[in-house]
Design an enzyme around this catalytic site. Structure first.
Site, mmCIF file in Angstrom:
data_model
loop_
_atom_site.group_PDB
_atom_site.id
_atom_site.type_symbol
_atom_site.label_atom_id
_atom_site.label_comp_id
_atom_site.label_asym_id
_atom_site.label_seq_id
_atom_site.Cartn_x
_atom_site.Cartn_y
_atom_site.Cartn_z
ATOM 1 N N ASP A 144 0.859 -1.190 0.000
ATOM 2 C CA ASP A 144 0.000 0.000 0.000
ATOM 3 C C ASP A 144 0.895 1.240 0.000
ATOM 4 O OD1 ASP A 144 -1.744 -2.123 0.650
ATOM 5 O OD2 ASP A 144 -3.024 -0.841 1.873
ATOM 6 N N LYS A 207 -7.294 3.369 -2.954
ATOM 7 C CA LYS A 207 -7.661 3.361 -1.539
ATOM 8 C C LYS A 207 -7.877 4.792 -1.082
ATOM 9 C CE LYS A 207 -5.258 2.077 2.790
ATOM 10 N NZ LYS A 207 -4.057 1.364 3.316
ATOM 11 N N LYS A 243 -10.638 0.176 -1.955
ATOM 12 C CA LYS A 243 -10.447 -0.030 -0.510
ATOM 13 C C LYS A 243 -10.693 1.275 0.253
ATOM 14 C CE LYS A 243 -6.906 -1.253 2.939
ATOM 15 N NZ LYS A 243 -5.519 -1.740 3.163
#
Length: 298
Positions: A144, A207, A243
């Site tokens: 990430d 995300k 996400k």
């Protein structure tokens, strides 16, 4: 005088409607939730959502001992609550990847590491590449990263996108989730543009947030990002995951994001290969709700 030639990033953005009006987005989201939320407030949906969690510990006081215990809890849950399945991933700082990798006993729980100067993305690209590479060497299966928000807001799309491409080259087949830090982007138009540029540069997931900045995830940001994912899929044929993370603290929050994904992206995205929830608090709340009693397992 000849028209100025568009950069490849401006050309990519030109294929999409990015001139969004925040008030209109807010109205659409409110209407969607009011109309569709109730049908998704079911035990089956809550079980599914538990299986989409990236169970996260990103605290200043994390230690080898605390991360070891955190990972062992996931192993124990699989033994004690086998009927509920398990979380999708454990998410930690990169220096803990080896501990999680050596402790985790469940084959299909991923090991996600925040990397590349998380949470601000303010460091040298060479450092970001090295940190990401070391995390993968130590057992991370997902990465990430955060976009360079400063570059994006100043219009330097090339520097931002080149860096994402370089980090995706490091990740190769491992999923790379790109965090937009939507609270810093502020407007729906910025969120749409950052979503498209991140996907264009190789993001496997986009995300919302790091969880370190307020506001973190919001239904409005999620709606804009899911719209961007759907339009990008229709344009390119490539499915990118979504996400939400940061501030997911109630079961209602989780069902709200499920509702947005279901309505905007469709049932093809309702699996934990394309939909994740970044949270630590939510796991106990979902299990408690499903079981009908207060459970503080994690």
């Amino acid at each position: 005088m000849a028209d100025k030639k568009l950069t490849k990033y401006e050309e990519a953005l030109s294929k999409y409607n990015t001139a969004l009006v925040d008030a209109e987005v807010n109205k659409e989201v409110k209407e969607l939730i009011e109309k569709k939320y109730i049908e998704n407030d079911t035990t089956d949906v809550k079980k599914f959502l538990f299986n989409c969690i990236d169970l996260t510990t990103l605290k200043t006081e994390d230690s080898p001992e605390s991360v070891l215990k955190f990972t062992e809890k996931v192993n124990q849950f699989d033994e004690e609550y086998a009927e509920l399945g398990h979380v999708a991933a454990i998410c930690v700082y990169p220096n803990f990847a080896k501990i999680v990798s050596s402790t985790l006993e469940i084959e299909d729980v991923n090991i996600a590491c925040v990397s590349a100067g998380f949470p601000t993305s303010q460091t040298f690209t060479e450092i970001k590449i090295a940190e990401t590479s070391l995390a993968l060497q130590d057992g991370a299966t997902e990465i990430d990263i955060v976009i360079n928000v400063g570059n994006f807001l100043s219009g330097d799309y090339e520097t931002m996108c080149d860096e994402i491409e370089e980090l995706k080259d490091v990740c190769k087949d491992h999923h790379m989730k790109v965090i937009l830090e939507t609270g810093a982007l502020k407007t729906a138009e910025n969120i749409k543009k950052a979503s498209i540029l991140s996907m264009y540069s190789g993001a496997d997931f986009i995300k919302t947030s790091t969880g370190k900045l307020e506001p973190a995830a919001t239904p409005e940001a999620a709606y804009v990002m899911c719209k961007a994912i759907k339009e990008y899929y229709l344009e390119t044929g490539r499915k990118v995951g979504f996400k939400p993370a940061g501030g997911l603290s109630t079961v209602k929050d989780a069902i709200t994001y499920y509702t947005i994904v279901k309505e905007v992206l469709g049932t093809e995205w309702l699996n934990n290969k394309l939909f994740r929830l970044g949270t630590s608090r939510l796991a106990n709340l979902l299990v408690s709700d499903i079981k009908g009693e207060k459970i503080n397992f994690f």
